[in-house]
Design a protein around this motif. Structure first.
Motif, mmCIF file in Angstrom:
data_model
loop_
_atom_site.group_PDB
_atom_site.id
_atom_site.type_symbol
_atom_site.label_atom_id
_atom_site.label_comp_id
_atom_site.label_asym_id
_atom_site.label_seq_id
_atom_site.Cartn_x
_atom_site.Cartn_y
_atom_site.Cartn_z
ATOM 1 N N TRP A 174 99.179 34.903 -17.024
ATOM 2 C CA TRP A 174 98.464 35.546 -15.845
ATOM 3 C C TRP A 174 97.805 34.328 -14.602
ATOM 4 O O TRP A 174 97.424 34.670 -13.505
ATOM 5 C CB TRP A 174 97.671 36.657 -16.248
ATOM 6 C CG TRP A 174 96.298 36.292 -16.691
ATOM 7 C CD1 TRP A 174 95.132 35.685 -16.624
ATOM 8 C CD2 TRP A 174 96.422 36.470 -18.323
ATOM 9 N NE1 TRP A 174 94.350 35.541 -17.752
ATOM 10 C CE2 TRP A 174 95.068 36.057 -18.870
ATOM 11 C CE3 TRP A 174 97.251 37.080 -19.335
ATOM 12 C CZ2 TRP A 174 94.700 35.909 -20.111
ATOM 13 C CZ3 TRP A 174 96.998 37.148 -20.599
ATOM 14 C CH2 TRP A 174 95.633 36.581 -20.997
ATOM 15 N N PRO A 177 105.498 35.941 -10.869
ATOM 16 C CA PRO A 177 105.818 35.125 -11.934
ATOM 17 C C PRO A 177 106.933 34.041 -11.503
ATOM 18 O O PRO A 177 107.891 34.610 -10.951
ATOM 19 C CB PRO A 177 105.969 36.179 -13.150
ATOM 20 C CG PRO A 177 105.683 37.399 -12.703
ATOM 21 C CD PRO A 177 105.637 37.453 -11.239
ATOM 22 N N GLN A 203 105.605 32.828 -20.684
ATOM 23 C CA GLN A 203 105.553 33.386 -19.284
ATOM 24 C C GLN A 203 106.618 34.722 -19.117
ATOM 25 O O GLN A 203 106.272 35.812 -18.690
ATOM 26 C CB GLN A 203 105.707 32.431 -18.184
ATOM 27 C CG GLN A 203 104.838 31.204 -18.172
ATOM 28 C CD GLN A 203 103.418 31.539 -17.445
ATOM 29 O OE1 GLN A 203 103.486 32.313 -16.549
ATOM 30 N NE2 GLN A 203 102.341 31.058 -17.943
ATOM 31 N N HIS A 247 105.875 38.748 -18.791
ATOM 32 C CA HIS A 247 105.828 39.558 -17.570
ATOM 33 C C HIS A 247 107.192 40.272 -17.629
ATOM 34 O O HIS A 247 107.281 41.365 -16.813
ATOM 35 C CB HIS A 247 105.872 38.614 -16.405
ATOM 36 C CG HIS A 247 104.802 37.796 -16.201
ATOM 37 N ND1 HIS A 247 103.736 38.350 -15.421
ATOM 38 C CD2 HIS A 247 104.135 36.589 -16.249
ATOM 39 C CE1 HIS A 247 102.668 37.556 -15.393
ATOM 40 N NE2 HIS A 247 102.949 36.361 -15.752
ATOM 41 N N THR A 248 108.063 39.893 -18.397
ATOM 42 C CA THR A 248 109.311 40.617 -18.443
ATOM 43 C C THR A 248 109.614 40.985 -19.990
ATOM 44 O O THR A 248 110.600 40.163 -20.620
ATOM 45 C CB THR A 248 110.624 40.136 -17.679
ATOM 46 O OG1 THR A 248 110.766 38.748 -18.236
ATOM 47 C CG2 THR A 248 110.204 40.026 -16.287
#
Length: 474
Positions: free
Chosen positions: A136, A145, A283, A287-288
């Motif tokens: 984050w 992101p 990352q 985020h995904t």
């Protein structure tokens, strides 16, 4: 009971080290008794054969490391929340510390644990340590992101990375240790069957071994740029399994290599960029999270990949019997050592997803079963990158020609000779070891004739391109 007598539970997961361990360091700073704990929960039981076996080997060494500090690790099985609550009741602990994880299952579990322990007036606290940068804290200028690696690299490569923390000089023991299960009884290597003893020859678990590998790599860092893609060379760092189990921290690796860069060592920046790819994978996973299980790009959902795990071509691919020597060499190296050269991983993955038109998930799952350096984020991103369905992916129409890849990255043929026995008059021990590791049910022998290619490379390429073009027009 005075506060200094209440023990602190430090819950170890994929962080089997003493140095640069923020959770352990914080516990040691509190000058209270420390109870190291490892929990065999459902996430451990679901690990593939090789990573579970490697975890067991890592725990063996970590037990000895703690013993040298007059400490020990308490082993328990079960639901993590239930186990921690039971340990709190047994020990009177008020604090529970752990290193953060970033996969969706772990986030859900750890969030629930933090909420429940807080409701009981306990102090659960998570710490960084598995990554260089918390997911984050890295974002584009618009706060989104990163979806492409190079802009992310530009954003972080000059960012300050905290100095590694020292290992605690003292790990105060509780007055009474809670009961522990026996690691041997867990049989974490059971699924490896006969392969465990073979892979064990190529594995050196533990924090001290990780540091030794880092030292040796820095000594040859000048050659990294030139040799990292050469299949027959000792050109890579071989740190991936240590990072995967947290036997060394990425901060320690980063600073050691960056210091080499400051004195003009060639290859340092190239390697730091590769280390940042690991950060990029995390990352993306954070985020995904669908990266782990489905096409990151939804438009690939209808692509006609085969999902038949039992198809003969998939079985032949798994067994290193495709008839394409460099592909088979990579798969056999993985089965014998638990690792595969990164260039070979790309060749092997491209061949499966493009020449054989097989879904990347089948390859990803096989790697998850066979790699001692298995990492959920890197494995998923790597497969989707090659397949073309992932973020910042290699275009699908970039189809590696295995023969040309071998000519470029194994020009002497030493890599293939090292791992493929069939057809050699006197195959080396590394190639023969494959037949000691594989299931007897495969019925393979070094005396077998080497197979003809399953598909013609040119025809396989054209078939993949045709499927891609059809997708583009619909």
């Amino acid at each position: 009971m005075p506060d200094e007598q209440y023990p602190i539970i430090v819950w170890f997961r994929r962080d089997l080290r003493l140095s640069d361990h923020p959770a352990l360091f914080a516990a040691a700073q509190a000058a209270q008794p420390i109870i190291p704990v490892f929990i065999r929960d459902a996430s451990v039981d679901r690990l593939g054969a090789a990573p579970k076996w490697r975890l067991g080997r890592g725990l063996e060494v970590f037990q000895r490391s703690l013993k040298s500090r007059s400490s020990r690790i308490v082993l328990r099985s079960g639901n993590a929340l239930d186990v921690l609550q039971q340990l709190v009741r047994e020990t009177g602990a008020r604090n529970v510390y752990w290193t953060r994880a970033y996969d969706p299952e772990a986030i859900e579990r750890d969030t629930r644990i933090k909420i429940e322990l807080s409701r009981q007036n306990l102090i659960p606290k998570s710490f960084d340590g598995h990554l260089l940068f918390e997911p984050w804290t890295v974002a584009t200028r618009s706060g989104q992101p990163f979806r492409v690696f190079t802009p992310m690299w530009r954003a972080v490569h000059r960012r300050e990375v905290s100095e590694p923390l020292p290992a605690p000089s003292l790990l105060p023991a509780p007055q009474k240790w809670p009961a522990s299960e026996n690691l041997e009884n867990w049989k974490l290597g059971h699924e490896m069957v006969r392969g465990g003893s073979v892979v064990d020859r190529h594995v050196q678990p533990g924090e001290a071994a990780a540091q030794a590998h880092l030292d040796a790599f820095v000594d040859r860092l000048d050659l990294y740029s030139a040799r990292r893609d050469q299949l027959g060379e000792m050109g890579t760092s071989r740190l991936s399994e240590y990072l995967a189990l947290g036997e060394i921290s990425p901060r320690k690796v980063w600073h050691r290599v960056q210091n080499a860069s400051l004195v003009g060592t060639l290859g340092a920046d190239v390697f730091l960029r590769q280390l940042a790819w690991r950060e990029f994978a995390y990352q993306l996973m954070f985020h995904t999270p669908h990266l782990l299980s489905s096409n990151w790009k939804s438009e690939w959902t209808s692509f006609p990949w085969s999902t038949d795990a039992g198809h003969p071509v998939v079985s032949a691919w798994r067994r290193g019997r495709t008839g394409v020597p460099v592909v088979d060499a990579g798969l056999r190296q993985m089965y014998v050592t638990g690792r595969m050269h990164n260039r070979a991983r790309m060749i092997v993955a491209s061949y499966l997803t493009k020449h054989l038109m097989t879904h990347w998930r089948l390859g990803m799952d096989w790697f998850a079963d066979c790699l001692v350096d298995w990492d959920p984020a890197s494995n998923a991103m790597g497969w989707q990158w090659v397949a073309g369905s992932g973020p910042d992916a290699s275009p699908f129409f970039r189809i590696f020609n295995p023969q040309r890849q071998a000519e470029k990255f194994d020009p002497s043929g030493s890599y293939v000779q090292r791992w493929v026995a069939e057809g050699q008059k006197n195959p080396p021990e590394t190639a023969l070891a494959y037949f000691d590791a594989i299931p007897l049910s495969w019925g393979m022998s070094p005396a077998d004739n080497y197979p003809h290619p399953m598909v013609n490379l040119k025809e396989g390429r054209l078939r993949a391109l045709d499927a891609y073009q059809r997708r583009e027009t619909h």
